[in-house]
Design a protein around this motif. Structure first.
Motif, PDB file in Angstrom:
ATOM      1  N   CYS A  27      46.810 -63.349  11.212  1.00  0.00           N
ATOM      2  CA  CYS A  27      47.615 -62.128  11.316  1.00  0.00           C
ATOM      3  C   CYS A  27      46.948 -61.079  10.421  1.00  0.00           C
ATOM      4  N   PHE A  28      46.476 -59.980  11.044  1.00  0.00           N
ATOM      5  CA  PHE A  28      45.739 -58.991  10.272  1.00  0.00           C
ATOM      6  C   PHE A  28      45.787 -57.612  10.907  1.00  0.00           C
ATOM      7  N   THR A  29      45.413 -56.628  10.097  1.00  0.00           N
ATOM      8  CA  THR A  29      45.097 -55.282  10.565  1.00  0.00           C
ATOM      9  C   THR A  29      43.774 -54.898   9.926  1.00  0.00           C
ATOM     10  N   ALA A  30      43.022 -54.046  10.605  1.00  0.00           N
ATOM     11  CA  ALA A  30      41.738 -53.595  10.073  1.00  0.00           C
ATOM     12  C   ALA A  30      41.288 -52.357  10.834  1.00  0.00           C
ATOM     13  N   ILE A  31      40.332 -51.671  10.255  1.00  0.00           N
ATOM     14  CA  ILE A  31      39.663 -50.558  10.921  1.00  0.00           C
ATOM     15  C   ILE A  31      38.332 -51.100  11.442  1.00  0.00           C
ATOM     16  N   VAL A  32      38.034 -50.834  12.716  1.00  0.00           N
ATOM     17  CA  VAL A  32      36.783 -51.275  13.335  1.00  0.00           C
ATOM     18  C   VAL A  32      35.755 -50.157  13.187  1.00  0.00           C
ATOM     19  N   ALA A  40      38.355 -47.547  15.703  1.00  0.00           N
ATOM     20  CA  ALA A  40      39.592 -48.146  16.216  1.00  0.00           C
ATOM     21  C   ALA A  40      40.376 -48.838  15.116  1.00  0.00           C
ATOM     22  N   GLN A  41      41.658 -48.989  15.396  1.00  0.00           N
ATOM     23  CA  GLN A  41      42.552 -49.812  14.581  1.00  0.00           C
ATOM     24  C   GLN A  41      42.682 -51.144  15.308  1.00  0.00           C
ATOM     25  N   ALA A  42      42.530 -52.248  14.580  1.00  0.00           N
ATOM     26  CA  ALA A  42      42.685 -53.582  15.171  1.00  0.00           C
ATOM     27  C   ALA A  42      43.890 -54.252  14.537  1.00  0.00           C
ATOM     28  N   ARG A  43      44.617 -55.047  15.352  1.00  0.00           N
ATOM     29  CA  ARG A  43      45.729 -55.813  14.788  1.00  0.00           C
ATOM     30  C   ARG A  43      45.955 -57.063  15.624  1.00  0.00           C
ATOM     31  N   ASN A  44      46.378 -58.093  14.927  1.00  0.00           N
ATOM     32  CA  ASN A  44      46.753 -59.349  15.574  1.00  0.00           C
ATOM     33  C   ASN A  44      48.027 -59.812  14.890  1.00  0.00           C
ATOM     34  N   ASP A  45      49.030 -60.204  15.675  1.00  0.00           N
ATOM     35  CA  ASP A  45      50.317 -60.594  15.081  1.00  0.00           C
ATOM     36  C   ASP A  45      50.331 -62.030  14.566  1.00  0.00           C
ATOM     37  N   GLY A  46      49.247 -62.777  14.771  1.00  0.00           N
ATOM     38  CA  GLY A  46      49.137 -64.115  14.205  1.00  0.00           C
ATOM     39  C   GLY A  46      49.826 -65.213  14.989  1.00  0.00           C
ATOM     40  N   LEU A  53      43.158 -53.538  20.137  1.00  0.00           N
ATOM     41  CA  LEU A  53      42.290 -52.492  19.613  1.00  0.00           C
ATOM     42  C   LEU A  53      42.770 -51.151  20.150  1.00  0.00           C
ATOM     43  N   HIS A  54      43.072 -50.226  19.254  1.00  0.00           N
ATOM     44  CA  HIS A  54      43.533 -48.900  19.635  1.00  0.00           C
ATOM     45  C   HIS A  54      42.535 -47.881  19.102  1.00  0.00           C
ATOM     46  N   ALA A  55      41.947 -47.122  20.020  1.00  0.00           N
ATOM     47  CA  ALA A  55      40.948 -46.123  19.630  1.00  0.00           C
ATOM     48  C   ALA A  55      41.574 -45.095  18.695  1.00  0.00           C
ATOM     49  N   LEU A  56      40.838 -44.728  17.672  1.00  0.00           N
ATOM     50  CA  LEU A  56      41.260 -43.624  16.820  1.00  0.00           C
ATOM     51  C   LEU A  56      41.096 -42.336  17.622  1.00  0.00           C
ATOM     52  N   GLU A  57      41.757 -41.293  17.190  1.00  0.00           N
ATOM     53  CA  GLU A  57      41.736 -40.037  17.937  1.00  0.00           C
ATOM     54  C   GLU A  57      40.302 -39.562  18.190  1.00  0.00           C
ATOM     55  N   GLY A  58      39.996 -39.335  19.454  1.00  0.00           N
ATOM     56  CA  GLY A  58      38.676 -38.853  19.847  1.00  0.00           C
ATOM     57  C   GLY A  58      37.587 -39.904  19.858  1.00  0.00           C
ATOM     58  N   LYS A  59      37.937 -41.180  19.721  1.00  0.00           N
ATOM     59  CA  LYS A  59      36.927 -42.251  19.613  1.00  0.00           C
ATOM     60  C   LYS A  59      36.967 -43.224  20.785  1.00  0.00           C
ATOM     61  N   ALA A  60      37.633 -42.868  21.886  1.00  0.00           N
ATOM     62  CA  ALA A  60      37.738 -43.775  23.037  1.00  0.00           C
ATOM     63  C   ALA A  60      36.372 -44.102  23.620  1.00  0.00           C
ATOM     64  N   ALA A  61      35.471 -43.121  23.696  1.00  0.00           N
ATOM     65  CA  ALA A  61      34.134 -43.366  24.260  1.00  0.00           C
ATOM     66  C   ALA A  61      33.348 -44.334  23.373  1.00  0.00           C
ATOM     67  N   GLN A  62      33.442 -44.171  22.045  1.00  0.00           N
ATOM     68  CA  GLN A  62      32.738 -45.079  21.130  1.00  0.00           C
ATOM     69  C   GLN A  62      33.335 -46.478  21.194  1.00  0.00           C
ATOM     70  N   LEU A  63      34.646 -46.581  21.382  1.00  0.00           N
ATOM     71  CA  LEU A  63      35.279 -47.889  21.521  1.00  0.00           C
ATOM     72  C   LEU A  63      34.777 -48.572  22.786  1.00  0.00           C
TER      73      LEU A  63
END
Length: 187
Positions: A27-32, A40-46, A53-63
């Motif tokens: 169970c974690f959160t992190a910045i990719v 992106a923001q990453a999260r797993n509920d464990g 993985l949720h793209a940060l604003e304006g980072k969908a293409a890089q994701l």
């Protein structure tokens, strides 16, 4: 994890683990990071599910680009298959969420090992003798005022050569300690 995925473009920062909530998975959160840029923001509920993985604003293409990069990596191979005892290995094609899981698990494990090492190296006189990691009972490293003299006397008491971890650079001492602690035949 027994597989080490070799790549240097995708990394994590700000990893926060909720060990108490980790059931089936970590169970974690992190910045990719992709090429050093937060994407992106990453999260797993464990509870055994996927890592989101949720793209940060304006980072969908890089994701998306990071996802394509991950897919191009070699599959992960686990000897022993699903049960750990199977004849055929388990092979998992690489995806970005699987890679992020692996990076989180590796980083978390390394943190726990470093914490244990820091506790050991500060509280024990650790040394390698005859292929075994040993320590002196009842002697705390922090209480030794003249370490060079103490280590010289310690070497004189042993017929075989010894390597005293406290005399090594911290990263070298950690690598040596880790090799012995994680070996199949710990001392």
């Amino acid at each position: 994890m027994e597989t080490i995925i070799k790549q240097d473009r995708i990394a994590l920062k700000s990893l926060k683990v909720a060990q108490f909530a980790s059931e089936e998975t970590l169970c974690f959160t992190a910045i990719v990071l992709f090429d050093g840029v937060a994407i992106a923001q990453a999260r797993n509920d464990g509870r055994g599910g996927s890592t989101f993985l949720h793209a940060l604003e304006g980072k969908a293409a890089q994701l998306s680009e990071a996802g394509q990069f991950a897919k191009g990596l070699s599959p992960a191979r686990f000897e022993g298959g699903i049960t750990g005892q199977d004849d055929a290995p388990l092979i998992i094609n690489m995806t970005l969420d699987f890679l992020v899981d692996h990076l989180a698990e590796t980083q978390h494990t390394d943190r726990k090992l470093r914490t244990a090492f820091t506790r050991d190296i500060g509280n024990k006189v650790l040394f390698i003798k005859n292929g075994k990691l040993l320590f002196l009972k009842g002697v705390k490293l922090k209480t030794i005022t003249d370490r060079p003299a103490y280590f010289t006397a310690l070497r004189a008491r042993h017929t075989l050569p010894i390597v005293i971890l406290a005399e090594l650079p911290p990263d070298e001492a950690f690598a040596l300690w880790k090799r012995y602690v994680l070996s199949d035949h710990p001392s």
